[in-house]
Design a protein around this motif. Structure first.
Motif, PDB file in Angstrom:
ATOM      1  N   TYR A 216       0.880  -1.165   0.000  1.00 11.63           N
ATOM      2  CA  TYR A 216       0.000   0.000   0.000  1.00 11.63           C
ATOM      3  C   TYR A 216       0.922   1.221   0.000  1.00 11.63           C
ATOM      4  O   TYR A 216       1.936   1.228   0.711  1.00 11.63           O
ATOM      5  N   ILE A 239      -6.901   6.027   2.188  1.00 12.26           N
ATOM      6  CA  ILE A 239      -7.019   4.848   1.315  1.00 12.26           C
ATOM      7  C   ILE A 239      -7.622   3.682   2.094  1.00 12.26           C
ATOM      8  O   ILE A 239      -8.532   2.985   1.612  1.00 12.26           O
ATOM      9  N   GLN A 240      -7.151   3.470   3.329  1.00 13.44           N
ATOM     10  CA  GLN A 240      -7.637   2.355   4.145  1.00 13.44           C
ATOM     11  C   GLN A 240      -9.070   2.586   4.628  1.00 13.44           C
ATOM     12  O   GLN A 240      -9.875   1.649   4.702  1.00 13.44           O
ATOM     13  N   ASP A 242     -11.413   4.359   3.062  1.00 18.55           N
ATOM     14  CA  ASP A 242     -12.305   4.156   1.908  1.00 18.55           C
ATOM     15  C   ASP A 242     -12.467   2.671   1.601  1.00 18.55           C
ATOM     16  O   ASP A 242     -13.580   2.202   1.303  1.00 18.55           O
ATOM     17  N   LYS A 243     -11.355   1.942   1.667  1.00 22.26           N
ATOM     18  CA  LYS A 243     -11.388   0.506   1.383  1.00 22.26           C
ATOM     19  C   LYS A 243     -12.283  -0.219   2.389  1.00 22.26           C
ATOM     20  O   LYS A 243     -13.153  -1.037   2.028  1.00 22.26           O
ATOM     21  N   MET A 244     -12.068   0.065   3.661  1.00 24.94           N
ATOM     22  CA  MET A 244     -12.848  -0.604   4.705  1.00 24.94           C
ATOM     23  C   MET A 244     -14.309  -0.162   4.693  1.00 24.94           C
ATOM     24  O   MET A 244     -15.224  -0.974   4.934  1.00 24.94           O
ATOM     25  N   LYS A 246     -16.160   0.713   2.138  1.00 25.51           N
ATOM     26  CA  LYS A 246     -16.884   0.045   1.060  1.00 25.51           C
ATOM     27  C   LYS A 246     -17.264  -1.382   1.460  1.00 25.51           C
ATOM     28  O   LYS A 246     -18.354  -1.872   1.170  1.00 25.51           O
ATOM     29  N   GLU A 247     -16.339  -2.059   2.147  1.00 26.02           N
ATOM     30  CA  GLU A 247     -16.599  -3.435   2.563  1.00 26.02           C
ATOM     31  C   GLU A 247     -17.723  -3.502   3.604  1.00 26.02           C
ATOM     32  O   GLU A 247     -18.654  -4.316   3.478  1.00 26.02           O
ATOM     33  N   LYS A 304       1.298  -5.077   2.160  1.00 23.06           N
ATOM     34  CA  LYS A 304      -0.128  -5.418   2.179  1.00 23.06           C
ATOM     35  C   LYS A 304      -0.435  -6.634   3.041  1.00 23.06           C
ATOM     36  O   LYS A 304      -1.366  -6.622   3.846  1.00 23.06           O
ATOM     37  N   ASP A 308      -2.935  -6.281   6.140  1.00 22.11           N
ATOM     38  CA  ASP A 308      -4.234  -6.936   6.048  1.00 22.11           C
ATOM     39  C   ASP A 308      -4.413  -7.967   7.145  1.00 22.11           C
ATOM     40  O   ASP A 308      -5.510  -8.130   7.711  1.00 22.11           O
TER      41      ASP A 308
END
Length: 315
Positions: A216, A239-240, A242-244, A246-247, A304, A308
């Motif tokens: 990342y 970034i993290q 937004d990623k989380m 969405k999930e 990553k 993760d």
């Protein structure tokens, strides 16, 4: 008769005295003794009613003139040998010369002409070209040993991120003095000037990291390194987040959770901020390839798989 003889003698003495007053002061500097192909000669001329100040100013002007001649020689050598081009880098290099040369000269001979009735002082600063080459070689060797000490920490299986850090340190060492741009040697089985060779290797590694799916990357910039790191950290957090989001937003909708979308986003922001604060050992800050003297560019690199796994275990 005696009176006439005495008058003639008096006239003769006065004439000789006047003639001696008109005799020019002997010039101490003889250019023929210092041919241009063997010596650098700097000239300093100044006028000042204060003799002491005139001597000091003329000496400074002489060494400055001497430095400008050597500066032109060194800059020409560097321009012809380095792969760097661009007005900004050339300007920075010239500033390094000006800052360093006055402190670096050894064995300079100063010849001070007599302070004239017109309050004028002329001083010459003389340096043998052979002597200068010896001094230059000694300083280049000193800087070469310093950068080789930095590069000695590289090893074959080093990660690209760690190698970039080592190479960036070596580049900073070479760029801290204009001697660094004149260092030749072998780097990764290639012979040439070390600075462009190391920069080329670092550029390759940057490209590898950017194109890799293993990391990342958060990017940031600012007028200082600290501000750039804060900017890169915030970019990584965003970034993290937004990623989380969405999930978990999809999960929230499917489960008809009473938590609102804004509440979910706020909790995720708090969680990511906490995680980055508590796990700083996972964050690698690198100088970005676009950093300049006035703007620091920083990359935050996080592996990553490690990140993760951390997030999955904590959740």
């Amino acid at each position: 008769m005696r009176a006439k003889i005495g008058l003639c003698i008096s006239i003769l003495l006065i004439t000789l005295s006047a003639a001696s007053c008109r005799t020019p002061v002997a010039i101490l500097f003889d250019r023929a003794l210092y041919p241009a192909e063997e010596y650098y000669v700097g000239t300093g001329i100044t006028k000042n009613v204060d003799k002491g100040l005139a001597l000091e100013t003329a000496k400074m002007k002489a060494i400055t003139d001497l430095a400008s001649q050597i500066q032109t020689t060194v800059f020409s050598t560097r321009t012809a040998s380095s792969s760097d081009d661009g007005v900004k880098q050339s300007s920075i290099f010239e500033e390094l010369i000006e800052e360093t040369l006055h402190q670096e000269f050894e064995n300079v001979l100063y010849i001070e002409e007599a302070y004239t009735r017109k309050k004028e002082q002329t001083t010459y600063a003389i340096l043998s070209r052979v002597d200068w080459e010896i001094q230059k070689a000694r300083r280049i060797l000193r800087e070469k040993e310093r950068v080789q000490s930095v590069l000695s920490s590289r090893f074959p299986d080093m990660s690209p991120v760690q190698e970039i850090k080592v190479l960036s340190k070596a580049i900073a060492s070479l760029q801290s003095t204009f001697w660094g741009s004149l260092i030749e040697g072998i780097f990764d089985d290639k012979m040439g000037y070390l600075l462009p060779l190391i920069q080329a290797r670092r550029d390759q590694l940057y490209s590898r990291v950017f194109n890799s799916k293993q990391y990342y990357i958060g990017e940031g910039s600012g007028p200082s390194r600290i501000q750039a790191e804060e900017s890169a950290l915030q970019n990584f957090r965003n970034i993290q987040i937004d990623k989380m989001y969405k999930e978990y937003e999809n999960l929230r909708v499917r489960l008809s959770s009473p938590m609102t979308s804004l509440e979910l986003k706020k909790k995720i922001e708090e969680y990511i901020t906490f995680s980055t604060t508590q796990n700083t050992n996972l964050l690698e800050f690198l100088d970005g390839p676009d950093s300049t003297q006035t703007l620091s560019n920083v990359l935050l690199i996080v592996q990553k798989s490690v990140w993760d796994e951390l997030i999955t275990n904590e959740i």
